[in-house]
Design a protein around this motif. Structure first.
Motif, PDB file in Angstrom:
ATOM      1  N   ASP A 211      33.054  50.328  17.578  1.00  0.00           N
ATOM      2  CA  ASP A 211      32.630  51.249  18.787  1.00  0.00           C
ATOM      3  C   ASP A 211      31.002  50.906  18.824  1.00  0.00           C
ATOM      4  OD1 ASP A 211      31.547  53.369  20.251  1.00  0.00           O
ATOM      5  OD2 ASP A 211      32.966  54.887  19.396  1.00  0.00           O
ATOM      6  N   PHE A 212      30.901  50.084  20.143  1.00  0.00           N
ATOM      7  CA  PHE A 212      29.662  49.900  20.746  1.00  0.00           C
ATOM      8  C   PHE A 212      28.664  51.111  20.671  1.00  0.00           C
ATOM      9  CE2 PHE A 212      30.926  45.395  21.685  1.00  0.00           C
ATOM     10  CZ  PHE A 212      29.709  44.874  20.994  1.00  0.00           C
ATOM     11  N   GLY A 213      29.309  52.333  20.907  1.00  0.00           N
ATOM     12  CA  GLY A 213      28.380  53.430  21.032  1.00  0.00           C
ATOM     13  C   GLY A 213      27.691  53.859  19.637  1.00  0.00           C
ATOM     14  N   VAL A 214      28.504  53.688  18.718  1.00  0.00           N
ATOM     15  CA  VAL A 214      28.015  53.538  17.289  1.00  0.00           C
ATOM     16  C   VAL A 214      27.001  52.695  17.070  1.00  0.00           C
ATOM     17  CG1 VAL A 214      28.764  53.730  14.755  1.00  0.00           C
ATOM     18  CG2 VAL A 214      30.138  54.849  16.521  1.00  0.00           C
ATOM     19  N   ALA A 216      25.101  51.152  18.948  1.00  0.00           N
ATOM     20  CA  ALA A 216      23.660  51.771  19.680  1.00  0.00           C
ATOM     21  C   ALA A 216      22.941  52.765  18.794  1.00  0.00           C
ATOM     22  CB  ALA A 216      24.008  52.038  21.104  1.00  0.00           C
ATOM     23  N   ASP A 217      23.618  53.596  18.350  1.00  0.00           N
ATOM     24  CA  ASP A 217      23.015  54.487  17.563  1.00  0.00           C
ATOM     25  C   ASP A 217      22.394  54.212  16.303  1.00  0.00           C
ATOM     26  OD1 ASP A 217      23.145  56.430  19.407  1.00  0.00           O
ATOM     27  OD2 ASP A 217      25.024  57.393  18.660  1.00  0.00           O
ATOM     28  N   LEU A 240      23.341  44.327  23.281  1.00  0.00           N
ATOM     29  CA  LEU A 240      23.990  45.547  23.873  1.00  0.00           C
ATOM     30  C   LEU A 240      23.196  44.913  25.471  1.00  0.00           C
ATOM     31  CD1 LEU A 240      23.491  48.342  21.907  1.00  0.00           C
ATOM     32  CD2 LEU A 240      25.438  47.226  22.478  1.00  0.00           C
ATOM     33  N   HIS A 241      22.082  44.502  25.656  1.00  0.00           N
ATOM     34  CA  HIS A 241      21.501  44.608  26.886  1.00  0.00           C
ATOM     35  C   HIS A 241      21.272  43.254  27.593  1.00  0.00           C
ATOM     36  CE1 HIS A 241      20.936  48.768  26.922  1.00  0.00           C
ATOM     37  NE2 HIS A 241      20.366  48.870  25.855  1.00  0.00           N
ATOM     38  N   LEU A 251      33.719  42.480  25.601  1.00  0.00           N
ATOM     39  CA  LEU A 251      33.924  43.566  24.584  1.00  0.00           C
ATOM     40  C   LEU A 251      33.273  44.808  25.049  1.00  0.00           C
ATOM     41  CD1 LEU A 251      35.431  44.350  21.965  1.00  0.00           C
ATOM     42  CD2 LEU A 251      33.552  43.688  20.981  1.00  0.00           C
ATOM     43  N   LEU A 252      31.921  44.395  25.412  1.00  0.00           N
ATOM     44  CA  LEU A 252      31.070  45.660  26.120  1.00  0.00           C
ATOM     45  C   LEU A 252      31.674  46.420  27.222  1.00  0.00           C
ATOM     46  CD1 LEU A 252      27.550  44.312  25.443  1.00  0.00           C
ATOM     47  CD2 LEU A 252      28.362  46.414  24.931  1.00  0.00           C
ATOM     48  N   CYS A 254      34.858  46.888  28.003  1.00  0.00           N
ATOM     49  CA  CYS A 254      36.091  47.963  27.493  1.00  0.00           C
ATOM     50  C   CYS A 254      35.521  49.254  26.873  1.00  0.00           C
ATOM     51  CB  CYS A 254      36.760  47.407  26.322  1.00  0.00           C
ATOM     52  SG  CYS A 254      37.449  45.830  26.465  1.00  0.00           S
ATOM     53  N   VAL A 255      34.227  49.374  26.877  1.00  0.00           N
ATOM     54  CA  VAL A 255      33.768  50.619  26.268  1.00  0.00           C
ATOM     55  C   VAL A 255      33.488  51.568  27.430  1.00  0.00           C
ATOM     56  CG1 VAL A 255      32.318  51.839  24.775  1.00  0.00           C
ATOM     57  CG2 VAL A 255      32.687  49.527  24.404  1.00  0.00           C
ATOM     58  N   ASP A 257      31.899  54.129  29.519  1.00  0.00           N
ATOM     59  CA  ASP A 257      30.359  54.661  29.554  1.00  0.00           C
ATOM     60  C   ASP A 257      30.577  56.436  29.729  1.00  0.00           C
ATOM     61  OD1 ASP A 257      31.290  53.949  32.328  1.00  0.00           O
ATOM     62  OD2 ASP A 257      29.421  54.727  32.960  1.00  0.00           O
ATOM     63  N   ARG A 262      31.183  53.140  35.460  1.00  0.00           N
ATOM     64  CA  ARG A 262      31.374  51.679  35.548  1.00  0.00           C
ATOM     65  C   ARG A 262      33.051  51.547  35.248  1.00  0.00           C
ATOM     66  NH1 ARG A 262      31.486  49.287  30.911  1.00  0.00           N
ATOM     67  NH2 ARG A 262      29.634  50.544  29.932  1.00  0.00           N
TER      68      ARG A 262
ATOM     69  N   ALA B 192      41.436  50.517  26.671  1.00  0.00           N
ATOM     70  CA  ALA B 192      41.162  50.151  27.885  1.00  0.00           C
ATOM     71  C   ALA B 192      42.024  49.630  28.749  1.00  0.00           C
ATOM     72  CB  ALA B 192      40.086  48.847  28.185  1.00  0.00           C
ATOM     73  N   ARG B 217      33.715  60.055  26.241  1.00  0.00           N
ATOM     74  CA  ARG B 217      33.744  58.786  27.255  1.00  0.00           C
ATOM     75  C   ARG B 217      34.951  58.565  28.025  1.00  0.00           C
ATOM     76  NH1 ARG B 217      31.337  55.062  22.596  1.00  0.00           N
ATOM     77  NH2 ARG B 217      32.783  56.045  21.570  1.00  0.00           N
ATOM     78  N   HIS B 221      36.396  59.065  32.053  1.00  0.00           N
ATOM     79  CA  HIS B 221      37.052  58.090  32.928  1.00  0.00           C
ATOM     80  C   HIS B 221      38.355  58.726  33.568  1.00  0.00           C
ATOM     81  CE1 HIS B 221      34.924  54.457  32.952  1.00  0.00           C
ATOM     82  NE2 HIS B 221      34.147  55.022  32.068  1.00  0.00           N
ATOM     83  N   PRO B 260      28.766  59.009  20.977  1.00  0.00           N
ATOM     84  CA  PRO B 260      27.894  58.155  20.475  1.00  0.00           C
ATOM     85  C   PRO B 260      27.146  56.930  21.521  1.00  0.00           C
ATOM     86  CG  PRO B 260      29.949  57.634  20.043  1.00  0.00           C
ATOM     87  CD  PRO B 260      29.838  59.040  20.674  1.00  0.00           C
ATOM     88  N   GLY B 261      25.810  56.417  21.429  1.00  0.00           N
ATOM     89  CA  GLY B 261      25.444  55.524  22.066  1.00  0.00           C
ATOM     90  C   GLY B 261      24.898  56.058  23.716  1.00  0.00           C
ATOM     91  N   LEU B 265      23.352  53.009  25.613  1.00  0.00           N
ATOM     92  CA  LEU B 265      24.090  52.359  26.353  1.00  0.00           C
ATOM     93  C   LEU B 265      23.991  52.606  28.027  1.00  0.00           C
ATOM     94  CD1 LEU B 265      27.321  52.064  24.297  1.00  0.00           C
ATOM     95  CD2 LEU B 265      25.529  50.134  24.986  1.00  0.00           C
TER      96      LEU B 265
END
Ligand code: ATP
Ligand code: ATP
Ligand code: MG
Ligand code: MG
Lengths: 278, 267
Positions: A211-214, A216-217, A240-241, A251-252, A254-255, A257, A262, B192, B217, B221, B260-261, B265
């Motif tokens: 999980d990219f959210g995790v 980021a944290d 990330l950026h 992969l990014l 797919c997350v 937001d 997006r 996804a 999240r 969507h 998260p994030g 993000l």
């Protein structure tokens, strides 16, 4: 800036299929007081990488190649006794499923005490006091030491696992998806707790997640794995950026937001294969 | 009123739970406490809330899989509890469910063709050939093939198993689909794919979704409206944008802050 762990050329194959590279030439380093996240989709080799570091690969698998240099010592090839001393001592571990990792018939105090007795030889009042301190450190009232696992919520059980994993003040903590099974609110608490412990104890953390959210944290550095290989690694803000590899970008994307702005884009594997071939 | 396809009125449901050191005592847990909601035809209503807040209980009560203690569920204006026998069975076909765990929810000893075709058989829809054709078309629609009919669930990945679960629910051409955490067990890349598939199928088949999730999240969507549950009560309900931009309840704000994030993000 002290390097604590250096993984060099880690390669894992099934015993009976030496050409199948489940983990392929993976190298990275971990520093004290920093968290490195390993991200990648299911089956990319994240858990096998962590298991190799701890010397816990299943008997059907083989560490075909590689070094795991922890505090200057290569853990590959040392005896099981020595490894056992390091695991739970200088290296702590947490896994995904708190209920399967705790023994249902022992109180949580009893379970925490095992590590402390084995690794630090504590007993009596000192042991009791240490258990109480550990529970409070993870936000569980010391009085709950006499509770059984099924008397705690999922988040509390995961906190007990964290208390056990940091009981001996390890120099490094390996956490394999420790919050995936939890609620968002509980997850946020556990991530904050791990962040705080990392700083307070100057611990190095190897944190596995998809999980990219995790990420980021919690991450300082990120390693992105795909089909057993590292495709990209670097500081969290960079990855990330300003992701460099097409797989990281895919992969990014797919997350979902949190703003819902997006559009979701699943990974186009055919396209990735073409990119890889080109 | 006519655009409301499913309506819940003052639902209550309690469970007896054993308590005390040896499990000798019993306490009553209110899993649903006066819950009312409306699902609009063709839209997605997400139900969010922490673990144990009563989301799955709500799902099961809406589909009459669990008896209610009180309240009523109206499907196209009809009280489902007042129907019985063949009349209830006829309506049930229009209310289907997709489960969280694609591993646990498929019978391991049945072939995929049987699993997906079972509902058609139970509801006696069409001839054997027609049923076969329907199953093939549905499997193809969710990205599987005719050859997959002969295989067993363990021969598929998690994402593929969830496709089988979706095919099993949608082959009956339902009107309402209750999805209980349909993507929570899947990793982001597969998640996804499945979310997009659910959205496409909703358009094609004019489906109404009740979508249970604790990932805000994902909800952002997929949902048109959001209902927030806390300890068996529905504490807040509204359009997805108003809930996310201006949550009225402290608990909802807390949920949103736990994403998260969220900050990192967003950039
Ligand atoms: N004992 C085993 N024998 C053969 N292959 C295995 C074995 N254990 C794992 N594998 C394979 O190795 C690959 C990497 O597995 P690993 O568990 O490291 O993935 P992961 O990245 O942790 O995935 P997840 O996110 O699903 O946990 C997978 O393709 C898996 O099927
Ligand atoms: N069969 C049962 N017997 C007793 N109590 C139950 C039963 N099923 C659920 N409960 C209790 O009812 C409450 C609501 O449970 P429910 O499964 O509806 O929650 P949920 O919101 O779906 O949670 P999760 O996100 O963990 O799936 C919880 O306190 C739960 O412990
Ligand atoms: Mg894993
Ligand atoms: Mg549930």
């Amino acid at each position: 800036m002290t390097e604590l762990l250096r993984i060099e050329g880690l390669t894992v194959t099934p015993q009976n299929a030496p050409d199948k590279l489940l983990v392929n030439n993976v190298s990275f380093t971990l520093e004290s007081g920093k968290t490195t996240c390993v991200v990648g989709e299911s089956g990319s080799g994240k858990s096998l990488t962590a298991l190799s570091v701890m010397g816990l690969l299943s008997s059907q698998l083989r560490l075909a190649q590689g070094k795991v240099i922890f505090q200057g010592q290569d853990l590959v090839g040392i005896s099981n006794d020595e490894l056992r001393k390091i695991r739970g001592g200088r290296i702590g571990m947490i896994f995904q499923e708190p209920m399967t990792s705790l023994n249902p018939v022992l109180t949580i105090g009893k379970q925490i005490s095992e590590t402390l007795i084995v690794h630090q030889g504590l007993r009596g009042q000192t042991l009791k006091a240490r258990i109480a301190a550990l529970l409070e450190q993870v936000g569980i009232p010391a009085g709950r030491a006499n509770s059984y696992p099924d008397e705690l919520s999922g988040g509390q059980r995961q906190r007990v696992m964290i208390a056990m994993s940091i009981a001996c003040e390890p120099a490094m903590l390996i956490a394999d998806e420790p919050t995936t099974a939890l609620d968002v609110t509980v997850q946020a608490q556990i991530l904050a707790l791990l962040n705080e412990l990392k700083t307070r104890m100057n611990m190095a953390m190897l944190f596995i997640t998809h999980d990219f959210g995790v990420v980021a944290d919690i991450a300082d550095d990120v390693v992105v794995m795909f089909r057993g290989e590292i495709v990209e690694s670097g500081p969290v803000a960079e990855v990330l950026h300003n992701p460099q590899h097409p797989y990281t970008r895919a992969l990014l994307a797919c997350v979902p937001d949190a703003e819902g702005k997006r559009p979701l884009k699943p990974i186009d594997y055919a396209w990735l294969n073409e990119e890889a071939a080109a | 009123m006519s655009d409301i396809i499913l309506s819940a009125r003052h639902l209550t449901k309690s469970y007896k739970q054993r308590s005390g050191r040896f499990g000798l005592g019993a306490t009553l847990v209110k899993a649903l406490d006066d819950v009312s909601l409306d699902l609009k035809q063709g839209s997605t209503l997400a139900v969010v809330g922490e673990s144990g807040s009563g989301k799955s209980t709500l799902a099961r009560c809406l589909l009459q899989l669990l008896p209610l203690d009180g309240g009523e569920v109206l499907f196209q204006g009809q009280d489902l509890a007042k129907l019985s026998g063949s009349a209830l069975r006829e309506q049930r076909r229009f209310l289907q469910m997709v489960f969280q765990d694609p591993f646990a929810s498929l019978n391991p000893r049945m072939r995929v063709g049987q699993i997906v075709g079972e509902g058609l058989l139970i509801h006696q829809l069409g001839t054997q050939d027609e049923r076969h054709d329907k199953v093939v078309r549905m499997l193809q629609r969710v990205g599987l093939s005719e050859a997959d009919m002969q295989k067993y669930p363990h021969q598929f990945s998690g994402g593929q198993r969830q496709r089988i679960g979706i095919a099993r629910a949608l082959v009956l051409e339902p009107r309402v689909v209750v999805c209980d955490e349909p993507v929570s067990a899947l990793d982001v890349s597969i998640q996804a794919q499945i979310l997009l598939l659910l959205k496409e199928l909703q358009e094609e088949m004019a489906l109404s979704y009740l979508f249970i999730s604790h990932d805000l999240r994902v909800v952002r969507h997929i949902a048109d409206e959001v209902a927030v549950m806390y300890q068996g009560k529905l504490i807040e309900q509204g359009g997805v944008e108003s809930i996310y931009d201006a949550p009225a309840q402290e608990y909802t704000r807390n949920l949103l802050q736990s994403i998260p994030g969220r900050r990192a993000l967003a950039a």
